[in-house]
Design a protein around this motif. Structure first.
Motif, PDB file in Angstrom:
ATOM      1  N   ALA A 156       0.633  -1.244   0.306  1.00 40.49           N
ATOM      2  CA  ALA A 156      -0.130  -0.175   0.061  1.00 40.49           C
ATOM      3  C   ALA A 156       0.808   1.178  -0.104  1.00 40.49           C
ATOM      4  O   ALA A 156       0.520   2.236  -0.852  1.00 40.49           O
ATOM      5  N   ASP A 157       2.142   1.454   0.055  1.00 37.47           N
ATOM      6  CA  ASP A 157       3.048   1.891   0.414  1.00 37.47           C
ATOM      7  C   ASP A 157       3.184   2.836  -0.599  1.00 37.47           C
ATOM      8  O   ASP A 157       3.259   4.222  -0.850  1.00 37.47           O
ATOM      9  N   LEU A 158       3.348   1.766  -1.620  1.00 34.15           N
ATOM     10  CA  LEU A 158       3.472   2.603  -2.835  1.00 34.15           C
ATOM     11  C   LEU A 158       2.264   2.542  -3.907  1.00 34.15           C
ATOM     12  O   LEU A 158       2.078   3.674  -4.811  1.00 34.15           O
ATOM     13  N   TYR A 159       1.070   1.778  -3.422  1.00 35.60           N
ATOM     14  CA  TYR A 159      -0.250   1.808  -4.285  1.00 35.60           C
ATOM     15  C   TYR A 159      -0.873   2.246  -4.339  1.00 35.60           C
ATOM     16  O   TYR A 159      -1.793   2.784  -5.295  1.00 35.60           O
ATOM     17  N   THR A 160      -0.952   2.775  -3.044  1.00 30.57           N
ATOM     18  CA  THR A 160      -2.482   3.466  -2.528  1.00 30.57           C
ATOM     19  C   THR A 160      -2.168   4.690  -1.531  1.00 30.57           C
ATOM     20  O   THR A 160      -3.186   6.080  -1.727  1.00 30.57           O
ATOM     21  N   HIS A 176       4.985  -7.900 -13.780  1.00 24.90           N
ATOM     22  CA  HIS A 176       5.333  -7.605 -11.876  1.00 24.90           C
ATOM     23  C   HIS A 176       4.083  -6.453 -11.558  1.00 24.90           C
ATOM     24  O   HIS A 176       4.678  -6.625 -10.481  1.00 24.90           O
ATOM     25  N   VAL A 177       4.666  -5.167 -12.314  1.00 22.49           N
ATOM     26  CA  VAL A 177       3.742  -3.592 -11.047  1.00 22.49           C
ATOM     27  C   VAL A 177       1.814  -4.659 -10.723  1.00 22.49           C
ATOM     28  O   VAL A 177       1.848  -4.408  -9.921  1.00 22.49           O
ATOM     29  N   PHE A 178       1.687  -5.703 -12.249  1.00 24.29           N
ATOM     30  CA  PHE A 178      -0.173  -5.562 -11.779  1.00 24.29           C
ATOM     31  C   PHE A 178       0.368  -7.310 -10.584  1.00 24.29           C
ATOM     32  O   PHE A 178      -0.894  -7.071  -9.747  1.00 24.29           O
ATOM     33  N   GLY A 179       0.867  -7.513 -11.011  1.00 20.22           N
ATOM     34  CA  GLY A 179       1.398  -8.806  -9.664  1.00 20.22           C
ATOM     35  C   GLY A 179       0.651  -8.749  -8.613  1.00 20.22           C
ATOM     36  O   GLY A 179       0.507  -9.023  -7.759  1.00 20.22           O
ATOM     37  N   MET A 180       2.069  -7.353  -7.799  1.00 18.48           N
ATOM     38  CA  MET A 180       2.054  -7.096  -6.648  1.00 18.48           C
ATOM     39  C   MET A 180       1.016  -6.417  -6.117  1.00 18.48           C
ATOM     40  O   MET A 180       0.665  -6.000  -5.029  1.00 18.48           O
ATOM     41  N   GLU A 202      -6.571  -0.644 -13.091  1.00 19.16           N
ATOM     42  CA  GLU A 202      -6.968   1.280 -12.166  1.00 19.16           C
ATOM     43  C   GLU A 202      -6.674   1.604 -10.467  1.00 19.16           C
ATOM     44  O   GLU A 202      -6.293   2.499 -10.693  1.00 19.16           O
ATOM     45  N   MET A 203      -5.917   0.466  -9.915  1.00 18.41           N
ATOM     46  CA  MET A 203      -5.151   0.853  -8.871  1.00 18.41           C
ATOM     47  C   MET A 203      -4.108   1.915  -8.795  1.00 18.41           C
ATOM     48  O   MET A 203      -3.355   3.046  -8.664  1.00 18.41           O
ATOM     49  N   VAL A 204      -3.403   1.135 -10.786  1.00 19.46           N
ATOM     50  CA  VAL A 204      -2.088   1.970 -10.659  1.00 19.46           C
ATOM     51  C   VAL A 204      -2.514   2.928 -11.344  1.00 19.46           C
ATOM     52  O   VAL A 204      -1.315   4.078 -11.155  1.00 19.46           O
ATOM     53  N   ILE A 205      -2.948   3.036 -12.362  1.00 15.87           N
ATOM     54  CA  ILE A 205      -3.252   4.680 -13.178  1.00 15.87           C
ATOM     55  C   ILE A 205      -3.574   5.833 -11.953  1.00 15.87           C
ATOM     56  O   ILE A 205      -2.921   6.622 -12.023  1.00 15.87           O
ATOM     57  N   ALA A 206      -4.612   4.556 -10.721  1.00 20.51           N
ATOM     58  CA  ALA A 206      -5.143   6.459  -9.952  1.00 20.51           C
ATOM     59  C   ALA A 206      -3.428   5.666  -9.141  1.00 20.51           C
ATOM     60  O   ALA A 206      -3.865   7.495  -8.580  1.00 20.51           O
ATOM     61  N   GLN A 207      -2.814   5.772  -8.945  1.00 22.04           N
ATOM     62  CA  GLN A 207      -1.231   6.381  -8.226  1.00 22.04           C
ATOM     63  C   GLN A 207      -0.298   6.949  -9.016  1.00 22.04           C
ATOM     64  O   GLN A 207       0.627   7.005  -8.501  1.00 22.04           O
ATOM     65  N   LYS A 208      -0.473   7.119 -10.414  1.00 25.22           N
ATOM     66  CA  LYS A 208       0.522   7.104 -11.561  1.00 25.22           C
ATOM     67  C   LYS A 208       1.010   8.736 -11.646  1.00 25.22           C
ATOM     68  O   LYS A 208       2.018   9.003 -10.973  1.00 25.22           O
ATOM     69  N   ASP A 209       0.190   9.483 -10.640  1.00 25.07           N
ATOM     70  CA  ASP A 209       0.348  10.737 -10.637  1.00 25.07           C
ATOM     71  C   ASP A 209       1.602  10.776  -9.966  1.00 25.07           C
ATOM     72  O   ASP A 209       2.479  11.936  -8.931  1.00 25.07           O
ATOM     73  N   ARG A 210       1.535   9.793  -8.239  1.00 28.09           N
ATOM     74  CA  ARG A 210       2.350   9.882  -7.037  1.00 28.09           C
ATOM     75  C   ARG A 210       3.986   9.066  -7.505  1.00 28.09           C
ATOM     76  O   ARG A 210       4.808   9.214  -7.017  1.00 28.09           O
ATOM     77  N   ILE A 211       3.567   8.666  -8.719  1.00 33.15           N
ATOM     78  CA  ILE A 211       5.615   7.807  -9.010  1.00 33.15           C
ATOM     79  C   ILE A 211       6.038   8.475 -10.125  1.00 33.15           C
ATOM     80  O   ILE A 211       5.876   8.614 -10.933  1.00 33.15           O
ATOM     81  N   ASP A 344      -0.130  -7.378 -21.601  1.00 35.45           N
ATOM     82  CA  ASP A 344       0.325  -6.209 -22.037  1.00 35.45           C
ATOM     83  C   ASP A 344      -0.699  -4.532 -22.563  1.00 35.45           C
ATOM     84  O   ASP A 344       0.088  -3.677 -23.002  1.00 35.45           O
ATOM     85  N   GLU A 345      -1.789  -5.427 -23.068  1.00 35.49           N
ATOM     86  CA  GLU A 345      -2.812  -3.713 -23.121  1.00 35.49           C
ATOM     87  C   GLU A 345      -2.695  -3.231 -22.413  1.00 35.49           C
ATOM     88  O   GLU A 345      -3.533  -1.850 -22.273  1.00 35.49           O
ATOM     89  N   ALA A 346      -3.449  -4.092 -21.157  1.00 34.44           N
ATOM     90  CA  ALA A 346      -3.584  -2.935 -19.357  1.00 34.44           C
ATOM     91  C   ALA A 346      -2.370  -2.497 -19.336  1.00 34.44           C
ATOM     92  O   ALA A 346      -2.777  -1.048 -18.666  1.00 34.44           O
ATOM     93  N   TRP A 347      -0.854  -3.140 -19.435  1.00 31.52           N
ATOM     94  CA  TRP A 347       0.073  -1.902 -19.200  1.00 31.52           C
ATOM     95  C   TRP A 347       0.213  -0.968 -19.815  1.00 31.52           C
ATOM     96  O   TRP A 347       0.796  -0.097 -19.657  1.00 31.52           O
ATOM     97  N   THR A 348      -0.397  -1.332 -21.265  1.00 31.96           N
ATOM     98  CA  THR A 348      -0.067   0.065 -22.618  1.00 31.96           C
ATOM     99  C   THR A 348      -1.126   0.998 -22.267  1.00 31.96           C
ATOM    100  O   THR A 348      -0.802   2.877 -22.072  1.00 31.96           O
ATOM    101  N   ARG A 349      -2.489   0.723 -21.793  1.00 34.63           N
ATOM    102  CA  ARG A 349      -3.726   1.606 -20.888  1.00 34.63           C
ATOM    103  C   ARG A 349      -2.578   2.738 -19.858  1.00 34.63           C
ATOM    104  O   ARG A 349      -2.925   3.966 -19.749  1.00 34.63           O
ATOM    105  N   VAL A 350      -1.721   1.603 -18.746  1.00 33.79           N
ATOM    106  CA  VAL A 350      -1.413   2.493 -17.432  1.00 33.79           C
ATOM    107  C   VAL A 350      -0.403   3.925 -18.420  1.00 33.79           C
ATOM    108  O   VAL A 350       0.332   4.913 -17.598  1.00 33.79           O
TER     109      VAL A 350
END
Length: 354
Positions: A156-160, A176-180, A202-211, A344-350
């Motif tokens: 959660a420290d990285l993802y949310t 790997h990113v989706f797996g964690m 959706e979790m990764v996209i929501a956190q993307k601005d903080r990455i 791969d398609e989901a990662w492209t959207r991220v």
């Protein structure tokens, strides 16, 4: 001798995939000739191959590959002559499905007895029919100790969380990113149902601005340079910078991480399977395994070898994480081509998300 760890995940850094030949006079052995060994860069002991030749009389032609994709591509249309290869666990499955590996003769590998109990019956190769374990490691969180109140104990420290906004890096690899993210959700990192993948995306996209960055094998460098405080990374890469900066630590979160395992396999069509078996057995010897492990500084699955190693290696939690962390972790299995395409398609959207 224990040397500073070198990332075997990194590219060859301009060296190119070179071939090296180690030869000593033959001393007589049941297997003979030359063994053509295809391995990762910086992934063998300092004198291992010379010692094998001295012990058996078998020469070794040693070639290097940069990653599993290169290994797979080299062999998928026919073996050009390799006798022994070192694929990672999920690629072992791919190669089994593609009929690219031959079953091992366990009678020719008595040093199988040295393998630790937890590595004898993996999900990706039940009963070790096609592979023997060589080295293993994990994906977890590298962190700067002075920047955290306590070691990060959750993905959660990285993802949310926004606590470390702008101070985070993740691997530049969708699976790997989706797996964690799946681990954080309480799911298996191998459960690629459409619903799970959508939630992870959706979790990764929501956190993307903080990455700060999706780092292509250099999250450890960002951590060392002070550009991030938390980095999702391979433990071997974090070990490199821990050696340079004692303010850096490594932890597998409470939800668990990913355990990877590199293996010794004999590819279909190799010219010297007997010599390959002899080399596998040699690499699984306790003393030989000790020397390899202390030189390349990755975790050995060889229990007999680990027992002989120096305490600074044997008891390093960044190399051998606590048992509960390992118990909560999983080894990735090959998800199948349809799932790979969806990932791969989901990662492209991220990557495209604003």
């Amino acid at each position: 001798m224990i040397r500073r760890p070198i990332s075997r995940r990194a590219a060859l850094m301009g060296m190119g995939a070179v071939g090296l030949s180690f030869t000593l006079p033959k001393q007589g052995f049941a297997a003979s000739g030359k063994v053509n060994f295809y391995n990762w860069d910086t992934y063998i002991g300092e004198t291992t191959l010379d010692d094998f030749t001295a012990a058996t009389g078998i020469e070794v032609q040693y070639d290097l590959f940069a990653d599993n994709d290169e290994l797979f591509a080299k062999l998928k249309n026919g073996n050009p002559g390799y006798d022994l290869i070192v694929p990672t666990n999920d690629y072992v499955e791919r190669m089994i499905v593609a009929d690219m590996l031959v079953p091992l003769d366990h009678a020719l590998i008595p040093n199988i007895a040295n393998i630790g109990e937890g590595f004898r019956d993996p999900a990706f190769d039940p009963g070790r029919k096609y592979s023997m374990p060589y080295m293993w490691g994990s994906i977890g969180i590298g962190y700067r100790k002075s920047a955290v109140d306590s070691p990060p104990d959750s993905w959660a420290d990285l993802y949310t969380s926004d606590k470390y906004a702008g101070r985070l890096s993740m691997l530049a690899d969708g699976q790997h990113v989706f797996g964690m993210a799946l681990k954080l959700m309480g799911e298996s990192l191998n459960d690629w149902s459409p619903e799970n993948l959508k939630a992870a995306e959706e979790m990764v996209i929501a956190q993307k601005d903080r990455i700060t960055a999706f780092a292509p094998d250099n999250g450890q460098d960002l951590l060392l340079a002070g550009e991030v405080d938390l980095a999702m990374e391979w433990n071997g890469d974090i070990l490199q910078v821990m050696d340079e900066d004692d303010d850096i630590g490594y932890v597998i979160p409470k939800e668990g991480g990913m355990i990877w395992e590199d293996t010794l396999c004999i590819p279909t069509g190799g010219p010297n399977p007997e010599g390959a078996h002899a080399l596998i057995n040699f690499l699984l010897d306790a003393e030989v395994g000790k020397d390899i492990a202390e030189f390349i500084y990755f975790a050995t699955p060889n229990a007999a070898a680990r027992a002989l190693t120096e305490e600074s290696y044997r008891d390093n939690p960044a190399i051998f994480p606590p048992e509960d962390a390992v118990a909560n972790s999983e080894t990735a299995v090959y998800p199948g081509q349809d799932a790979v395409q969806r990932i791969d398609e989901a990662w492209t959207r991220v990557k495209a998300a604003g």
